[in-house]
Design a protein around this motif. Structure first.
Motif, PDB file in Angstrom:
ATOM      1  N   ILE A 142     -22.247  20.624  29.501  1.00 23.90           N
ATOM      2  CA  ILE A 142     -21.819  20.843  28.121  1.00 23.90           C
ATOM      3  C   ILE A 142     -20.291  20.962  28.069  1.00 23.90           C
ATOM      4  CG2 ILE A 142     -22.100  22.331  26.099  1.00 23.90           C
ATOM      5  CD1 ILE A 142     -24.808  21.727  26.762  1.00 23.90           C
ATOM      6  N   TRP A 143     -19.725  21.669  29.045  1.00 21.20           N
ATOM      7  CA  TRP A 143     -18.261  21.806  29.048  1.00 21.20           C
ATOM      8  C   TRP A 143     -17.587  20.466  29.252  1.00 21.20           C
ATOM      9  CZ3 TRP A 143     -16.467  25.513  26.595  1.00 21.20           C
ATOM     10  CH2 TRP A 143     -17.042  26.778  26.641  1.00 21.20           C
ATOM     11  N   ILE A 144     -18.161  19.671  30.148  1.00 24.88           N
ATOM     12  CA  ILE A 144     -17.555  18.353  30.396  1.00 24.88           C
ATOM     13  C   ILE A 144     -17.557  17.538  29.107  1.00 24.88           C
ATOM     14  CG2 ILE A 144     -17.840  16.186  31.642  1.00 24.88           C
ATOM     15  CD1 ILE A 144     -18.994  17.788  33.967  1.00 24.88           C
ATOM     16  N   LEU A 145     -18.700  17.556  28.409  1.00 24.43           N
ATOM     17  CA  LEU A 145     -18.794  16.765  27.173  1.00 24.43           C
ATOM     18  C   LEU A 145     -17.843  17.313  26.107  1.00 24.43           C
ATOM     19  CD1 LEU A 145     -22.635  16.153  27.051  1.00 24.43           C
ATOM     20  CD2 LEU A 145     -20.835  14.506  27.561  1.00 24.43           C
ATOM     21  N   ILE A 146     -17.769  18.653  26.011  1.00 27.90           N
ATOM     22  CA  ILE A 146     -16.892  19.245  24.995  1.00 27.90           C
ATOM     23  C   ILE A 146     -15.439  18.858  25.266  1.00 27.90           C
ATOM     24  CG2 ILE A 146     -15.911  21.431  24.179  1.00 27.90           C
ATOM     25  CD1 ILE A 146     -18.660  22.676  24.472  1.00 27.90           C
ATOM     26  N   VAL A 147     -15.009  19.027  26.522  1.00 29.35           N
ATOM     27  CA  VAL A 147     -13.612  18.734  26.849  1.00 29.35           C
ATOM     28  C   VAL A 147     -13.303  17.270  26.556  1.00 29.35           C
ATOM     29  CG1 VAL A 147     -11.964  18.562  28.739  1.00 29.35           C
ATOM     30  CG2 VAL A 147     -13.416  20.571  28.540  1.00 29.35           C
ATOM     31  N   MET A 148     -14.228  16.384  26.967  1.00 24.95           N
ATOM     32  CA  MET A 148     -14.011  14.954  26.726  1.00 24.95           C
ATOM     33  C   MET A 148     -13.914  14.670  25.227  1.00 24.95           C
ATOM     34  SD  MET A 148     -13.635  12.083  28.178  1.00 24.95           S
ATOM     35  CE  MET A 148     -13.849  10.327  28.032  1.00 24.95           C
ATOM     36  N   GLN A 149     -14.823  15.287  24.480  1.00 26.95           N
ATOM     37  CA  GLN A 149     -14.837  15.056  23.032  1.00 26.95           C
ATOM     38  C   GLN A 149     -13.537  15.523  22.409  1.00 26.95           C
ATOM     39  OE1 GLN A 149     -17.236  13.239  21.991  1.00 26.95           O
ATOM     40  NE2 GLN A 149     -16.116  13.102  20.073  1.00 26.95           N
ATOM     41  N   GLY A 179      -5.893   9.467  23.570  1.00 24.77           N
ATOM     42  CA  GLY A 179      -7.306   9.746  23.814  1.00 24.77           C
ATOM     43  C   GLY A 179      -7.847   8.973  24.996  1.00 24.77           C
ATOM     44  N   ARG A 180      -7.072   8.035  25.510  1.00 27.18           N
ATOM     45  CA  ARG A 180      -7.522   7.278  26.672  1.00 27.18           C
ATOM     46  C   ARG A 180      -6.978   7.863  27.954  1.00 27.18           C
ATOM     47  NH1 ARG A 180      -6.827   1.125  24.453  1.00 27.18           N
ATOM     48  NH2 ARG A 180      -8.262   1.442  22.734  1.00 27.18           N
ATOM     49  N   SER A 271     -10.956  10.389  31.495  1.00 29.03           N
ATOM     50  CA  SER A 271     -12.200  10.782  32.156  1.00 29.03           C
ATOM     51  C   SER A 271     -11.891  11.671  33.360  1.00 29.03           C
ATOM     52  CB  SER A 271     -12.996   9.550  32.579  1.00 29.03           C
ATOM     53  OG  SER A 271     -12.199   8.676  33.320  1.00 29.03           O
ATOM     54  N   LEU A 272     -10.871  11.281  34.119  1.00 29.97           N
ATOM     55  CA  LEU A 272     -10.474  12.085  35.282  1.00 29.97           C
ATOM     56  C   LEU A 272      -9.976  13.453  34.836  1.00 29.97           C
ATOM     57  CD1 LEU A 272      -9.719  12.548  38.261  1.00 29.97           C
ATOM     58  CD2 LEU A 272      -7.565  11.408  37.804  1.00 29.97           C
ATOM     59  N   ILE A 273      -9.094  13.438  33.817  1.00 29.88           N
ATOM     60  CA  ILE A 273      -8.510  14.703  33.367  1.00 29.88           C
ATOM     61  C   ILE A 273      -9.587  15.615  32.801  1.00 29.88           C
ATOM     62  CG2 ILE A 273      -6.856  15.735  31.782  1.00 29.88           C
ATOM     63  CD1 ILE A 273      -5.325  13.065  31.939  1.00 29.88           C
ATOM     64  N   ALA A 274     -10.420  15.049  31.939  1.00 30.57           N
ATOM     65  CA  ALA A 274     -11.447  15.870  31.302  1.00 30.57           C
ATOM     66  C   ALA A 274     -12.408  16.439  32.329  1.00 30.57           C
ATOM     67  CB  ALA A 274     -12.213  15.040  30.270  1.00 30.57           C
ATOM     68  N   LEU A 275     -12.824  15.586  33.270  1.00 30.04           N
ATOM     69  CA  LEU A 275     -13.780  16.047  34.279  1.00 30.04           C
ATOM     70  C   LEU A 275     -13.162  17.143  35.150  1.00 30.04           C
ATOM     71  CD1 LEU A 275     -16.567  15.538  35.557  1.00 30.04           C
ATOM     72  CD2 LEU A 275     -15.438  14.040  37.163  1.00 30.04           C
ATOM     73  N   THR A 276     -11.951  16.880  35.645  1.00 34.40           N
ATOM     74  CA  THR A 276     -11.286  17.870  36.503  1.00 34.40           C
ATOM     75  C   THR A 276     -11.106  19.174  35.757  1.00 34.40           C
ATOM     76  OG1 THR A 276     -10.072  16.012  37.387  1.00 34.40           O
ATOM     77  CG2 THR A 276      -9.330  18.184  38.046  1.00 34.40           C
ATOM     78  N   SER A 345     -20.801  15.239  40.353  1.00 37.22           N
ATOM     79  CA  SER A 345     -21.723  14.109  40.179  1.00 37.22           C
ATOM     80  C   SER A 345     -22.142  13.949  38.721  1.00 37.22           C
ATOM     81  CB  SER A 345     -22.950  14.306  41.062  1.00 37.22           C
ATOM     82  OG  SER A 345     -23.584  15.517  40.746  1.00 37.22           O
ATOM     83  N   LEU A 346     -21.722  14.874  37.863  1.00 43.59           N
ATOM     84  CA  LEU A 346     -21.995  14.709  36.423  1.00 43.59           C
ATOM     85  C   LEU A 346     -20.964  13.784  35.784  1.00 43.59           C
ATOM     86  CD1 LEU A 346     -22.764  18.434  35.664  1.00 43.59           C
ATOM     87  CD2 LEU A 346     -24.399  16.573  35.658  1.00 43.59           C
ATOM     88  N   ALA A 347     -20.104  13.199  36.622  1.00 43.48           N
ATOM     89  CA  ALA A 347     -18.975  12.417  36.131  1.00 43.48           C
ATOM     90  C   ALA A 347     -19.358  11.313  35.155  1.00 43.48           C
ATOM     91  CB  ALA A 347     -18.230  11.817  37.308  1.00 43.48           C
ATOM     92  N   ILE A 348     -20.539  10.739  35.330  1.00 48.95           N
ATOM     93  CA  ILE A 348     -20.898   9.584  34.507  1.00 48.95           C
ATOM     94  C   ILE A 348     -20.951   9.966  33.031  1.00 48.95           C
ATOM     95  CG2 ILE A 348     -23.391   9.875  34.737  1.00 48.95           C
ATOM     96  CD1 ILE A 348     -21.419   6.574  34.598  1.00 48.95           C
ATOM     97  N   ALA A 349     -21.132  11.262  32.749  1.00 42.93           N
ATOM     98  CA  ALA A 349     -21.175  11.711  31.360  1.00 42.93           C
ATOM     99  C   ALA A 349     -19.880  11.370  30.629  1.00 42.93           C
ATOM    100  CB  ALA A 349     -21.436  13.211  31.294  1.00 42.93           C
ATOM    101  N   VAL A 350     -18.772  11.297  31.369  1.00 41.53           N
ATOM    102  CA  VAL A 350     -17.508  10.932  30.725  1.00 41.53           C
ATOM    103  C   VAL A 350     -17.024   9.577  31.232  1.00 41.53           C
ATOM    104  CG1 VAL A 350     -16.723  13.237  30.141  1.00 41.53           C
ATOM    105  CG2 VAL A 350     -16.256  12.337  32.403  1.00 41.53           C
ATOM    106  N   GLY A 351     -17.878   8.865  31.941  1.00 44.92           N
ATOM    107  CA  GLY A 351     -17.495   7.527  32.390  1.00 44.92           C
ATOM    108  C   GLY A 351     -16.533   7.525  33.542  1.00 44.92           C
ATOM    109  N   TYR A 352     -16.585   8.562  34.368  1.00 44.14           N
ATOM    110  CA  TYR A 352     -15.726   8.573  35.556  1.00 44.14           C
ATOM    111  C   TYR A 352     -16.528   8.011  36.710  1.00 44.14           C
ATOM    112  CZ  TYR A 352     -12.724  10.409  39.252  1.00 44.14           C
ATOM    113  OH  TYR A 352     -11.899  10.527  40.339  1.00 44.14           O
ATOM    114  N   MET A 353     -15.944   7.067  37.424  1.00 44.52           N
ATOM    115  CA  MET A 353     -16.711   6.378  38.455  1.00 44.52           C
ATOM    116  C   MET A 353     -16.627   7.107  39.782  1.00 44.52           C
ATOM    117  SD  MET A 353     -18.203   4.262  36.856  1.00 44.52           S
ATOM    118  CE  MET A 353     -18.950   3.137  37.990  1.00 44.52           C
TER     119      MET A 353
END
Lengths: 404, 338
Positions: A142-149, A179-180, A271-276, A345-353
């Motif tokens: 949820i945090w990953i999605l919120i930060v990305m959003q 936003g990118r 994606s990297l920034i949001a995930l990290t 490993s939840l990275a795909i939620a924000v499109g991080y490979m």
């Protein structure tokens, strides 16, 4: 006079395996191990047999074939004609990148929050308590999605920078927060830049030497040398001096809006920034609790004793409390690092490979070799986790209380 | 730790342990239910409604097969599968039939040992961009950021297309359509690419569909169809000819409305053979003579299924296009029932 006789040497009897508590546990463990091996081989054989019956086989041939897909972030050379194996390696490196960045950031935030939560300032300690409770108790996905959003929705997109009445502009004409992702100038190393880099490296070494010297002076003569300002000065002054003396060999390449995107400069994907960021603020909440527990584990008398020697609070923390608290903090910290790495490993939620995105996602899908890919995935994560655990345990042994 | 290992191994081996040998038909009959793999939810193709009943175009295929084999279109156990789990589910025997927007490709057919039983939707990969970008061709997309649904054939086509045209792009892999949509609308990617039917469905859901254009290039063939395991030809025949029966019914004008009347017997021998009043095609399949009647009655013929679920009068709003009958300029063509 009484004579001491040696107790009779007991000969080993087979019944001891069951009746003697010294051996009994080994006996049962051995039996359990045999059962486990039997079960695993039964399942393994069953799998192979059934796959064979279905006309399938376990084969890793696909690893050598061209992957056919592109990966936006790659730390090594890769294109769509590279092999699946290389794609997996790109994924591993991306996973490690997030893990390292995340662990460093989580540690910094976690230590600060953990210490501040024990602050005497009511407001600060309560704010930190709220932070810890909120972040610990909401799932990390949820945090990953919120930060990305938040990144995508709040920051302007490249299209907002375009045109005469652009709604967004670059900071200092050199940084673009979109936003990118974030674009920043990239240093271009010209002739003579080697001298500047050498000066920089030397001054870093100098800082370490100076701090070692300061520590020696403190321990041997009780003389306290300032370390903070000299370190800053050594970090900046020589490099800047050499930079100008060498005729400014390093120039900057600024990001520019060209075509669809900004081009040039350094690009850090959102994606990297949001995930990290999401992983580290989440894990930091746990680390903060570890730090707090570690500090609370140190007797209050230590603080009072140090205070009675006239040490200031931050010195007490750095010189007396934290070094002792570390032995309580580090073991749980290791598991937090492992958690962070595995949560990546939840990275795909924000499109991080990451590894799950390449090997466990696209490769698995394109080749359909699910069992092979998942086994390989398990192997990679196991290796990474054991490596982190190993390294951290070495560090733990280095800082733990030395008993003589 | 040990327990986790055992459980993990049990799952892997358990999946394989149920691999069905030849005889899926007997298994399904004995079970009294058809296990049908569908998507986790894509409105129009397969999605549960408010009452939990699955509905959609792919679901229609499952129901037709269940009706033909078991005589009851509701005797279906729907197993939601993701792009990742679909093939494992089928190979392991967890499902008897996979009806899930799956592109028929060589490696899936040959290497993964599956049997595609036909094509129920002819699709192709397209691009959608905001009109404001002023792009009129996919070849002008040099340097663009492209959102893709990861783990599908679209990813490979995209790489090939940009490589062939010697232009660069920045892929943004997204797991589901629902996640990709806001990213595209917010401008985090310039282009959204997926199957043209998906683009149409996505665009139809936008607030201002007119602000977005689907570029003329269709860069791939995406024949989507149901599939079964390799090696059980009897079962493959049943599913293949059930799908063919739906298509043939449309071609022959047999609908769920007039089928009761037609099955009494008609002038047209092919309709008679299809509906079991002449010859015994059902017997050759190991079913009874009424199999096709039940399959068609389940949800209507191919055209009815299309119109009801994804046609122009639905929110998805797809025109028949390539999916029209061969007699109407489309590609749908079934081998004769004789």
């Amino acid at each position: 006079m009484s004579t001491l006789t040696d107790p009779p040497v007991e000969s080993f009897r087979l019944s001891q395996l069951i009746n003697d508590t010294r051996y009994r546990s080994y006996t049962f463990q051995f039996i359990a191990l045999l059962c486990l091996i039997a079960l695993m081989s039964y399942l393994g054989l069953n799998l192979v047999r059934n796959l064979a019956a279905a006309g399938l086989n376990i084969s890793y041939d696909f690893l050598g074939k061209p992957a056919g897909y592109d990966i936006n972030q790659r730390l090594i050379e890769y294109d769509s004609q590279s092999t699946h194996m290389r794609a997996a390696v790109v994924g591993v490196l991306n996973t490690l990148l997030v893990a390292v960045l995340g662990c460093v950031m989580a540690t910094v935030i976690g230590v600060i929050v953990g210490v501040l939560r024990l602050s005497k300032n009511w407001l600060i300690s309560k704010l930190m308590a709220i932070y810890v409770e909120i972040f610990r108790n909401v799932p990390v996905l949820i945090w990953i999605l919120i930060v990305m959003q938040v990144f995508v929705a709040i920051l302007p997109q490249p299209r907002d920078f375009r045109g005469d009445n652009a709604t967004a502009s670059m900071v200092l004409d050199s940084f673009a927060f979109t936003g990118r992702g974030f674009y920043s100038p990239k240093p271009i190393f010209g002739d003579g830049s080697a001298i500047v880099i050498a000066a920089f490296v030397l001054s870093i070494i100098g800082i370490f030497l100076y701090r070692a010297h300061a520590r020696k002076m403190l321990f041997q003569k009780g003389q306290m040398l300032p370390t903070f300002w000299p370190s800053i000065a050594m970090f900046l002054v020589p490099t800047i001096l050499v930079f100008f003396l060498a005729g400014q060999p390093i120039t900057l390449e600024y990001p520019e809006l060209k075509g669809f995107n900004f081009q040039g400069g350094i690009f850090a994907r959102n994606s990297l920034i949001a995930l990290t960021f999401a992983l580290s603020i989440y894990t930091a909440a746990f680390i903060a609790e570890n730090v707090r527990a570690g500090i609370l584990a140190i007797s209050k008398g230590q603080t009072e004793a140090a205070a009675s020697l006239g040490l200031r609070p931050n010195r007490i923390m750095n010189l007396v409390i934290l070094p002792q608290a570390l032995r309580v903090i580090i073991p749980p910290l290791i598991s937090q690092y492992l958690n962070l790495t595995k949560n990546s490993s939840l990275a795909i939620a924000v499109g991080y490979m990451d590894l799950t995105g390449t090997l466990g996602g696209i490769t698995l899908n394109q080749t359909g070799r699910a069992i092979e890919c998942v086994l390989l995935l398990m192997l990679f994560y196991l290796t990474i986790s054991l490596a982190i655990s190993g390294i951290m345990n070495v560090y733990n042994n280095a800082v733990k209380l030395k008993e003589r | 730790m040990k327990r986790t290992v055992i459980l993990g191994a049990l799952t892997v081996a358990g999946m394989a342990a149920t691999v069905a040998s030849a005889g899926t038909l007997d298994d399904v009959k004995a079970r009294g239910k058809l296990n049908c793999g569908v998507t986790t939810g894509l409105v129009g193709f397969a999605a549960p409604d408010a009452n939990g009943n699955w509905d959609g175009f792919d679901v229609g295929v499952c129901r037709a097969v269940a009706a033909a084999v078991l005589g009851d279109p509701t005797a279906v156990e729907f197993v939601p599968t993701t792009g990742k789990t679909r093939f494992t589910a089928l190979a392991s025997g967890e499902i008897d039939l996979l009806a899930r927007n799956t592109t028929w490709t060589f490696s899936r057919d040959v290497d993964l040992k599956f049997e595609f039983i036909g094509i129920n939707y002819y699709d192709g990969q397209g691009f959608m961009v905001p009109k404001a970008l002023g792009v009129s061709s996919a070849k002008e997309l040099d340097g663009a950021t492209v959102c893709i649904q990861t783990g599908t054939t679209t990813e490979l086509n995209l790489a090939d297309f940009f490589r062939a045209n010697n232009i660069s792009y920045e892929p943004v892999p997204i797991e589901t359509n629902a996640e990709a949509q806001p990213l595209y609308l917010e401008g985090a990617c310039d282009v959204y690419t997926t199957d043209a039917s998906g683009l149409a469905a996505t665009r139809a859901a936008f607030e201002n569909p007119g602000d977005h254009v689907v570029l003329p290039e269709i860069i791939s063939k995406e024949p989507l169809g149901p599939l079964v395991r390799h090696g059980d030809n009897e079962w493959a025949d049943i599913t293949r000819w059930t799908l063919n029966a739906l298509i043939a019914a449309e071609e022959l004008g047999v609908t769920s409305a007039n089928i009761e009347e037609l099955k009494a017997g008609t002038e047209n021998p092919e309709i008679n053979r299809l509906l079991g009043t002449e010859d015994n095609l059902g017997g050759m399949l190991g079913l009874d003579a009424d199999w096709a009647v039940r399959a068609i009655s389940a949800g209507g013929n191919y055209g009815e299924l299309f119109e009801k679920n994804i046609g122009e009068n639905t929110p998805i709003g797809l025109s028949r296009g390539l999916n029209a009958l061969w007699t109407n300029g489309g590609l749908l063509y079934t081998p004769p029932f004789r």
